[in-house]
Design a protein around this motif. Structure first.
Motif, PDB file in Angstrom:
ATOM      1  N   MET A   1      48.039  44.937  45.891  1.00 11.42           N
ATOM      2  CA  MET A   1      46.886  45.795  45.970  1.00 11.42           C
ATOM      3  C   MET A   1      45.832  45.390  44.934  1.00 11.42           C
ATOM      4  N   LEU A   2      46.260  45.022  43.735  1.00 11.23           N
ATOM      5  CA  LEU A   2      45.335  44.606  42.692  1.00 11.23           C
ATOM      6  C   LEU A   2      44.575  43.354  43.121  1.00 11.23           C
ATOM      7  N   TYR A   3      45.276  42.437  43.781  1.00 17.58           N
ATOM      8  CA  TYR A   3      44.630  41.214  44.264  1.00 17.58           C
ATOM      9  C   TYR A   3      43.567  41.544  45.311  1.00 17.58           C
ATOM     10  N   GLN A   4      43.847  42.487  46.198  1.00 12.64           N
ATOM     11  CA  GLN A   4      42.879  42.854  47.237  1.00 12.64           C
ATOM     12  C   GLN A   4      41.628  43.489  46.637  1.00 12.64           C
ATOM     13  N   ILE A   5      41.814  44.322  45.615  1.00 15.11           N
ATOM     14  CA  ILE A   5      40.666  44.941  44.951  1.00 15.11           C
ATOM     15  C   ILE A   5      39.835  43.882  44.243  1.00 15.11           C
ATOM     16  N   ALA A   6      40.500  42.990  43.527  1.00 12.92           N
ATOM     17  CA  ALA A   6      39.791  41.910  42.839  1.00 12.92           C
ATOM     18  C   ALA A   6      39.079  41.007  43.839  1.00 12.92           C
ATOM     19  N   SER A   7      39.727  40.715  44.946  1.00 18.88           N
ATOM     20  CA  SER A   7      39.130  39.870  45.974  1.00 18.88           C
ATOM     21  C   SER A   7      37.884  40.530  46.556  1.00 18.88           C
ATOM     22  N   LEU A   8      37.956  41.820  46.821  1.00 18.42           N
ATOM     23  CA  LEU A   8      36.802  42.549  47.349  1.00 18.42           C
ATOM     24  C   LEU A   8      35.646  42.523  46.354  1.00 18.42           C
ATOM     25  N   LEU A  81      38.647  31.954  40.441  1.00 15.97           N
ATOM     26  CA  LEU A  81      39.187  33.202  39.885  1.00 15.97           C
ATOM     27  C   LEU A  81      40.303  33.769  40.766  1.00 15.97           C
ATOM     28  N   LEU A  82      40.130  33.706  42.078  1.00 19.51           N
ATOM     29  CA  LEU A  82      41.185  34.162  42.985  1.00 19.51           C
ATOM     30  C   LEU A  82      42.426  33.280  42.856  1.00 19.51           C
ATOM     31  N   TRP A  83      42.227  31.988  42.709  1.00 16.79           N
ATOM     32  CA  TRP A  83      43.328  31.044  42.502  1.00 16.79           C
ATOM     33  C   TRP A  83      44.095  31.405  41.230  1.00 16.79           C
ATOM     34  N   ALA A  84      43.356  31.729  40.157  1.00 21.76           N
ATOM     35  CA  ALA A  84      43.995  32.098  38.889  1.00 21.76           C
ATOM     36  C   ALA A  84      44.768  33.419  39.031  1.00 21.76           C
ATOM     37  N   LEU A  85      44.209  34.371  39.793  1.00 21.14           N
ATOM     38  CA  LEU A  85      44.902  35.640  40.006  1.00 21.14           C
ATOM     39  C   LEU A  85      46.207  35.454  40.768  1.00 21.14           C
TER      40      LEU A  85
END
Length: 184
Positions: A1-8, A81-85
């Protein structure tokens, strides 16, 4: 869920600033003056990146390469940044390719938004200063459709046809992206 929020959130920020860089490039390509609310907004959102890049990257004819490069760098930063997450699970080599596809998707999405707003403003017929800017930006893409699609009861269906074409372009782009990334 944290990844989806960050991605958005990254998608929204990259869309705003990268879209401003792309719109700056397209407005310069179409020779649309920047002394209007849209132009001032584009400058405000993109000057921080485009102006320093102009010192290093020259324009090629009417092509403002620094605006395109700025939009690509924003997309690249988003994917980095998404890659790092994700903990670096995907190949780092694929990120520049993802940024190119992200840039193309951003261009198609941005043009879709411009056409929708232009179509709505054309129905309202209010004296809006944005209408003429949007007309200058959308007309080069609408003209080929207007040549083959007649007015139906006084209604211009070219924007609808362009929106369908942009959506098909987005679908094809997704398919090509998946095919290319399978090689990484």
């Amino acid at each position: 869920m944290l990844y989806q929020i960050a991605s958005l959130l990254l998608d929204v920020v990259a869309g705003l600033f990268g879209g401003a860089c792309l719109l700056r490039w397209y407005m310069q390509l179409q020779r649309v003056p920047f002394g209007n609310p849209v132009g001032r907004m584009v400058f405000a959102l993109s000057d921080w990146l485009v102006l320093p890049l102009r010192r290093v990257v020259p324009s090629i004819g009417r092509w403002d390469v620094s605006s395109l490069l700025g939009a690509w760098l924003i997309e690249l930063l988003q994917f980095l940044l998404l890659w790092a997450l994700l903990g670096g699970q995907a190949s780092l080599v694929s990120l520049p390719v993802l940024a190119v596809f992200g840039l193309l998707k951003l261009a198609l999405t941005g043009m879709t938004g411009l056409v929708i707003v232009f179509a709505i403003l054309s129905w309202v017929q209010s004296p809006n200063p944005m209408f003429h800017v949007l007309q200058r930006l959308c007309d080069p893409l609408l003209t080929p459709f207007r040549r083959v699609i007649p007015l139906v009861g006084g209604v211009d269906l070219a924007p609808l046809a362009l929106l369908v074409a942009l959506h098909i372009g987005n679908l094809v782009l997704g398919y090509v992206q998946a095919s290319v990334l399978m090689g990484f």
